[in-house]
Design a protein around this motif. Sequence first.
Motif, mmCIF file in Angstrom:
data_model
loop_
_atom_site.group_PDB
_atom_site.id
_atom_site.type_symbol
_atom_site.label_atom_id
_atom_site.label_comp_id
_atom_site.label_asym_id
_atom_site.label_seq_id
_atom_site.Cartn_x
_atom_site.Cartn_y
_atom_site.Cartn_z
ATOM 1 N N ALA A 57 -2.805 3.030 1.163
ATOM 2 C CA ALA A 57 -1.950 2.960 2.344
ATOM 3 C C ALA A 57 -2.770 2.728 3.613
ATOM 4 N N PHE A 67 6.993 2.398 -0.734
ATOM 5 C CA PHE A 67 6.374 3.552 -1.384
ATOM 6 C C PHE A 67 7.324 4.136 -2.415
ATOM 7 N N ALA A 74 5.370 8.709 1.453
ATOM 8 C CA ALA A 74 5.682 7.589 2.345
ATOM 9 C C ALA A 74 5.310 7.939 3.782
#
Length: 333
Positions: A57, A67, A74
């Motif tokens: 990420a 996600f 997330a």
Amino acid sequence: MNLPMNPALDPSLDLVAEINRLRKEKNAVILAHYYQDGAIQDIADFVGDSLDLSRKAAATDADVIVFCGVRFMAEVAKILSPGKIVVLPDLEAGCSLEDSCPPDEFEKFVKARPDHIVLSYINCSAAVKGLSDIIVTSSNAKHIVNSLPKDQKIIFGPDRHLGGYLARQLGREDMVLWQGTCIVHEKFSEKELIKLKAQYPDAPVAAHPECPDNIIAHADHVGSTRDILNFAINSPANTIIVATEPGIIHQMEKAAPHKTFIGAPGADGNCSCNTCPFMALNTMEKLYLCLRDLGPEIQLDEETRVKAEKPLRRMLEMSPTQGPAPDVSKVEV
């Protein structure tokens, strides 16, 4: 943008083809946790544990991060990549550990112990992360705790089982534990596990440290999801009992199709009760919809995001270097 998640879809729609088309069209990367449904794992650009996914990420150059996991994961992506659009197939995909640690109560807990450093397991809200000094995952927690001075007092939250395991393993009697637990790992039955071990006496037990002490006591190997996957692949045993969320077994079967993997049982003698109800909320249909509509989108106010980013960055800086996650994408099942 929070959209209805159950509209009728054309049953003839080729979801895989549409997801692949939309991923390319919108310059999106799909990240999936090992606990996701097998079909989602198979279509993801990258499958990993919390530490692997945090690194991805932070490093991605995609415009959109999809996600496939739970909300706190997330949020981590949004914290580390604030300029990206981050979407989650189902916004209701939460986490019992996150729910067990309300930020206002945790703040009081922390303020009552000003001489303690605050280590928070990544399974917590952005607000709790902002109250922490360092975030840890089950992959890097031992390394990070060991890097702290032996006389340093520690608050560990929200998982009391992981915290207790670390305290025992590392001799950190100074560790004060927040009393949160994971509903999935709490459901394993010691009685049924002993029965299963008697049935398969040569099968080692691989367990996640979120499991209670009485399950850990019967484990031959304890580690993060990625660590358990590596153990299962490399173990000479042909049958392995797995005491964590059964979604990981999908990757094990792809990597070692000649082996048998048995989910550790719950009180009813099977492993079905140990499927994470939050992870299961994400489906291929919802994955398609969130890519199509770019929602539900993760939104964080900047003050919360900045506070949470500091302990996450510290985690990434302090984490040991590790090789790539096992690549099982081309293994024929």
